[in-house]
Write a protein that holds these residues in place. Structure first.
Motif, mmCIF file in Angstrom:
data_model
loop_
_atom_site.group_PDB
_atom_site.id
_atom_site.type_symbol
_atom_site.label_atom_id
_atom_site.label_comp_id
_atom_site.label_asym_id
_atom_site.label_seq_id
_atom_site.Cartn_x
_atom_site.Cartn_y
_atom_site.Cartn_z
ATOM 1 N N ALA A 93 0.852 -1.199 0.000
ATOM 2 C CA ALA A 93 0.000 0.000 0.000
ATOM 3 C C ALA A 93 0.887 1.248 0.000
ATOM 4 O O ALA A 93 2.114 1.152 -0.037
ATOM 5 N N SER A 94 0.265 2.409 0.076
ATOM 6 C CA SER A 94 1.044 3.649 0.114
ATOM 7 C C SER A 94 1.784 3.758 1.445
ATOM 8 O O SER A 94 1.395 3.152 2.447
ATOM 9 N N ASP A 95 2.837 4.538 1.454
ATOM 10 C CA ASP A 95 3.618 4.742 2.677
ATOM 11 C C ASP A 95 2.732 5.302 3.781
ATOM 12 O O ASP A 95 2.775 4.840 4.923
ATOM 13 N N GLU A 96 1.905 6.277 3.454
ATOM 14 C CA GLU A 96 1.022 6.891 4.442
ATOM 15 C C GLU A 96 0.063 5.860 5.047
ATOM 16 O O GLU A 96 -0.132 5.805 6.265
ATOM 17 N N TYR A 97 -0.529 5.043 4.195
ATOM 18 C CA TYR A 97 -1.455 4.018 4.679
ATOM 19 C C TYR A 97 -0.732 3.003 5.558
ATOM 20 O O TYR A 97 -1.225 2.616 6.623
ATOM 21 N N ASN A 98 0.460 2.571 5.119
ATOM 22 C CA ASN A 98 1.217 1.573 5.880
ATOM 23 C C ASN A 98 1.653 2.097 7.238
ATOM 24 O O ASN A 98 1.645 1.362 8.226
ATOM 25 N N ILE A 99 2.044 3.356 7.309
ATOM 26 C CA ILE A 99 2.402 3.947 8.609
ATOM 27 C C ILE A 99 1.184 3.902 9.537
ATOM 28 O O ILE A 99 1.288 3.502 10.706
ATOM 29 N N ALA A 100 0.030 4.304 9.027
ATOM 30 C CA ALA A 100 -1.183 4.311 9.860
ATOM 31 C C ALA A 100 -1.560 2.902 10.317
ATOM 32 O O ALA A 100 -1.905 2.687 11.486
ATOM 33 N N LEU A 101 -1.494 1.915 9.403
ATOM 34 C CA LEU A 101 -1.839 0.535 9.765
ATOM 35 C C LEU A 101 -0.856 -0.012 10.804
ATOM 36 O O LEU A 101 -1.267 -0.628 11.794
ATOM 37 N N SER A 102 0.437 0.222 10.591
ATOM 38 C CA SER A 102 1.415 -0.296 11.553
ATOM 39 C C SER A 102 1.260 0.387 12.914
ATOM 40 O O SER A 102 1.467 -0.239 13.953
ATOM 41 N N GLN A 103 0.865 1.659 12.927
ATOM 42 C CA GLN A 103 0.619 2.360 14.191
ATOM 43 C C GLN A 103 -0.567 1.747 14.919
ATOM 44 O O GLN A 103 -0.503 1.502 16.126
ATOM 45 N N ARG A 104 -1.652 1.487 14.196
ATOM 46 C CA ARG A 104 -2.836 0.893 14.825
ATOM 47 C C ARG A 104 -2.523 -0.486 15.388
ATOM 48 O O ARG A 104 -2.946 -0.838 16.491
ATOM 49 N N ARG A 105 -1.770 -1.293 14.645
ATOM 50 C CA ARG A 105 -1.424 -2.636 15.125
ATOM 51 C C ARG A 105 -0.503 -2.572 16.338
ATOM 52 O O ARG A 105 -0.687 -3.317 17.296
ATOM 53 N N ALA A 106 0.478 -1.685 16.312
ATOM 54 C CA ALA A 106 1.377 -1.542 17.470
ATOM 55 C C ALA A 106 0.599 -1.051 18.685
ATOM 56 O O ALA A 106 0.810 -1.527 19.808
ATOM 57 N N ASN A 107 -0.334 -0.119 18.477
ATOM 58 C CA ASN A 107 -1.165 0.364 19.589
ATOM 59 C C ASN A 107 -2.011 -0.761 20.176
ATOM 60 O O ASN A 107 -2.197 -0.841 21.395
ATOM 61 N N THR A 108 -2.527 -1.634 19.315
ATOM 62 C CA THR A 108 -3.338 -2.758 19.783
ATOM 63 C C THR A 108 -2.503 -3.697 20.649
ATOM 64 O O THR A 108 -2.938 -4.124 21.720
ATOM 65 N N VAL A 109 -1.284 -4.013 20.205
ATOM 66 C CA VAL A 109 -0.404 -4.888 20.991
ATOM 67 C C VAL A 109 -0.049 -4.218 22.316
ATOM 68 O O VAL A 109 -0.052 -4.858 23.368
ATOM 69 N N ALA A 110 0.232 -2.921 22.286
ATOM 70 C CA ALA A 110 0.549 -2.197 23.521
ATOM 71 C C ALA A 110 -0.632 -2.217 24.486
ATOM 72 O O ALA A 110 -0.448 -2.364 25.701
ATOM 73 N N GLN A 111 -1.837 -2.085 23.948
ATOM 74 C CA GLN A 111 -3.024 -2.123 24.808
ATOM 75 C C GLN A 111 -3.196 -3.492 25.456
ATOM 76 O O GLN A 111 -3.535 -3.602 26.637
ATOM 77 N N VAL A 112 -2.934 -4.561 24.717
ATOM 78 C CA VAL A 112 -2.991 -5.909 25.285
ATOM 79 C C VAL A 112 -1.959 -6.026 26.408
ATOM 80 O O VAL A 112 -2.245 -6.571 27.478
ATOM 81 N N ALA A 113 -0.769 -5.491 26.180
ATOM 82 C CA ALA A 113 0.281 -5.540 27.206
ATOM 83 C C ALA A 113 -0.163 -4.831 28.477
ATOM 84 O O ALA A 113 0.061 -5.322 29.598
ATOM 85 N N ARG A 114 -0.801 -3.693 28.317
ATOM 86 C CA ARG A 114 -1.250 -2.923 29.496
ATOM 87 C C ARG A 114 -2.310 -3.668 30.301
ATOM 88 O O ARG A 114 -2.413 -3.471 31.506
ATOM 89 N N THR A 115 -3.093 -4.542 29.641
ATOM 90 C CA THR A 115 -4.134 -5.273 30.365
ATOM 91 C C THR A 115 -3.552 -6.230 31.399
ATOM 92 O O THR A 115 -4.255 -6.638 32.320
#
Length: 191
Positions: A131-153
């Motif tokens: 995908a575009s660089d902009e889209y990939n940055i946003a997707l990777s940010q959302r996925r990293a945030n999701t993993v971080a949220q699981v860690a915080r639980t």
């Protein structure tokens, strides 16, 4: 003598960085003709996977947070290491950022086992190059945030969450197998 000069230079840079962050964080002033006479620079601090804290201003100036250096002039940093990597295809549906229930359980268990002896975690998301660089940055940010949220639980301390998109591939994006390796979330343990 050289060591003292380096230490003094680092301390001077740190003092200058602190002064810059105070001076440049002030809001821009407008003159009567609508011209902006100042800009708002916002400092950012992050921890690299090597455990080094860096600062950067949005005008591009950057440096290390620590004034402590080794005899050869390298900054003294906390030790960080890649301690976990998950292929996103096993944890997320294609083009999604919500982790599966099985993936959530595996992540929670992994964080529980890894937390002892770890000061904090740095979570970094990556994608392939389809995908575009902009889209990939946003997707990777959302996925990293999701993993971080699981860690915080489970009580894991997250020091930073980063998005690299397609910018840091493990292997060239030349085949489907390679692209699958590049779709990943990496977790760094800072001890």
């Amino acid at each position: 003598m050289f060591d003292r000069m380096i230490s003094k230079a680092c301390a001077t840079v740190m003092t200058a960085a602190a002064a810059m962050s105070l001076a440049f964080a002030a809001p821009a002033a407008a003159q009567g003709n609508g011209t902006v006479t100042g800009e708002r620079y916002v400092p950012t601090i992050w921890v690299d996977p090597d455990g080094c804290e860096h600062w950067v201003m949005d005008d591009g100036a950057e440096g290390y947070m620590s004034a402590h250096v080794t005899p050869d002039g390298m900054p003294v940093c906390r030790r960080g290491q890649l301690c976990g990597m998950m292929p996103t295809d096993q944890f997320f549906a294609t083009d999604k950022h919500h982790v599966t229930a099985a993936g959530r359980d595996r992540l929670q268990e992994w964080f529980r086992k890894t937390m002892p002896g770890t000061r904090y975690f740095v979570v970094a998301g990556h994608t392939d190059s389809r995908a575009s660089d902009e889209y990939n940055i946003a997707l990777s940010q959302r996925r990293a945030n999701t993993v971080a949220q699981v860690a915080r639980t489970v009580g894991a301390r997250i020091g930073d969450v980063r998005a690299y998109g397609e910018r840091s591939p493990r292997v060239p994006n030349t085949s489907a197998a390679n692209m699958a390796q590049n779709r990943r979330v990496e977790i760094y343990c800072v001890r």
